[in-house]
Design a protein around this motif. Structure first.
Motif, PDB file in Angstrom:
ATOM      1  N   LYS A 154       2.324  44.664  32.101  1.00  0.00           N
ATOM      2  CA  LYS A 154       1.502  45.595  32.879  1.00  0.00           C
ATOM      3  C   LYS A 154       1.666  45.264  34.351  1.00  0.00           C
ATOM      4  O   LYS A 154       2.051  44.160  34.726  1.00  0.00           O
ATOM      5  N   ALA A 155       1.352  46.260  35.192  1.00  0.00           N
ATOM      6  CA  ALA A 155       1.424  46.084  36.644  1.00  0.00           C
ATOM      7  C   ALA A 155       0.639  47.207  37.306  1.00  0.00           C
ATOM      8  O   ALA A 155       0.259  48.185  36.658  1.00  0.00           O
ATOM      9  N   ASN A 156       0.399  47.045  38.606  1.00  0.00           N
ATOM     10  CA  ASN A 156      -0.291  48.098  39.351  1.00  0.00           C
ATOM     11  C   ASN A 156       0.525  49.385  39.377  1.00  0.00           C
ATOM     12  O   ASN A 156      -0.019  50.475  39.214  1.00  0.00           O
ATOM     13  N   THR A 157       1.830  49.255  39.608  1.00  0.00           N
ATOM     14  CA  THR A 157       2.710  50.421  39.596  1.00  0.00           C
ATOM     15  C   THR A 157       4.008  50.061  38.886  1.00  0.00           C
ATOM     16  O   THR A 157       4.352  48.886  38.764  1.00  0.00           O
ATOM     17  N   GLY A 158       4.708  51.080  38.465  1.00  0.00           N
ATOM     18  CA  GLY A 158       5.994  50.887  37.815  1.00  0.00           C
ATOM     19  C   GLY A 158       6.942  52.001  38.209  1.00  0.00           C
ATOM     20  O   GLY A 158       6.516  53.112  38.501  1.00  0.00           O
ATOM     21  N   VAL A 159       8.227  51.676  38.211  1.00  0.00           N
ATOM     22  CA  VAL A 159       9.265  52.662  38.503  1.00  0.00           C
ATOM     23  C   VAL A 159      10.284  52.567  37.381  1.00  0.00           C
ATOM     24  O   VAL A 159      10.882  51.516  37.168  1.00  0.00           O
ATOM     25  N   ALA A 160      10.456  53.682  36.645  1.00  0.00           N
ATOM     26  CA  ALA A 160      11.401  53.720  35.528  1.00  0.00           C
ATOM     27  C   ALA A 160      12.515  54.703  35.854  1.00  0.00           C
ATOM     28  O   ALA A 160      12.266  55.791  36.376  1.00  0.00           O
TER      29      ALA A 160
END
Length: 195
Positions: A104-110
């Motif tokens: 998990k994280a505050n934001t993610g980029v896939a």
């Protein structure tokens, strides 16, 4: 005389019909140029082309087993770079060998193909304990997951907790298949005594 005229017209009838069909095809192509001749120099839009809220995307293997699930509070897809930006991202993955990872994280980029997922801001990835390795938690501000290779990379400082052992390093390369990790830069570790 009329019979002779009809005979002559019947000889040219297929030619006249082919001419009308060719003329009709030409008109059809001319009336729809935007579909056939797309402007390749047209810039790709830089704004999101779609948005998601409270979503979940699951991937399955050929046997129907779920291999990956990506969840988020909000998601935006940017077509110019083919990336999905996700707020409060949560990822569940299971390898072919049964290794389970929750992240998990505050934001993610896939990326559009789902092969690279970057976790940004208070990123945490936890590899569940199994018969081959104890529970392991990776923490950092930026973690890069290479899904096909089953690797987690970080070019930023990380903290690794392996059972009761704690390691800190400036960079990390973690192979979730083998459970091995390569730490680089200034590495510090605290090894707990075995009972």
């Amino acid at each position: 005389m009329i019979r002779r005229l009809i005979d002559r017209l019947s000889l040219y009838l297929p030619l006249i019909l082919m001419g009308f069909l060719a003329l009709g095809s030409w008109w059809l192509v001319r009336s729809m140029p935007s579909i056939i001749y797309a402007d390749e120099n047209k810039p790709v839009r830089q704004e999101p082309d779609y948005r998601l809220e409270n979503f979940s995307v699951k991937s399955f293997d050929t046997t129907g087993r779920m291999t990956r699930e990506v969840m988020g509070d909000k998601g935006r897809h940017y077509p110019d770079v083919d990336e999905m930006h996700i707020d409060h991202v949560r990822v569940y993955a299971q390898s072919d060998t049964g290794v389970k990872i929750n992240a998990k994280a505050n934001t993610g980029v896939a990326t559009g193909d789902g092969e690279r997922v970057t976790l940004l801001g208070q990123a945490v990835a936890v590899r569940a304990a199994d018969a081959n390795a104890p529970r392991m938690a990776l923490r950092g501000e930026r973690l890069l997951a290479l899904v096909k290779e089953e690797k987690l990379l970080s070019s930023d400082p990380v903290e690794i907790t392996r059972d009761k052992d704690v390691f800190n390093a400036l960079t990390m390369n973690f192979n979730s298949k083998s459970g091995e990790y390569l730490l680089d830069g200034r590495v510090r570790g605290v090894l707990a005594p075995k009972p």
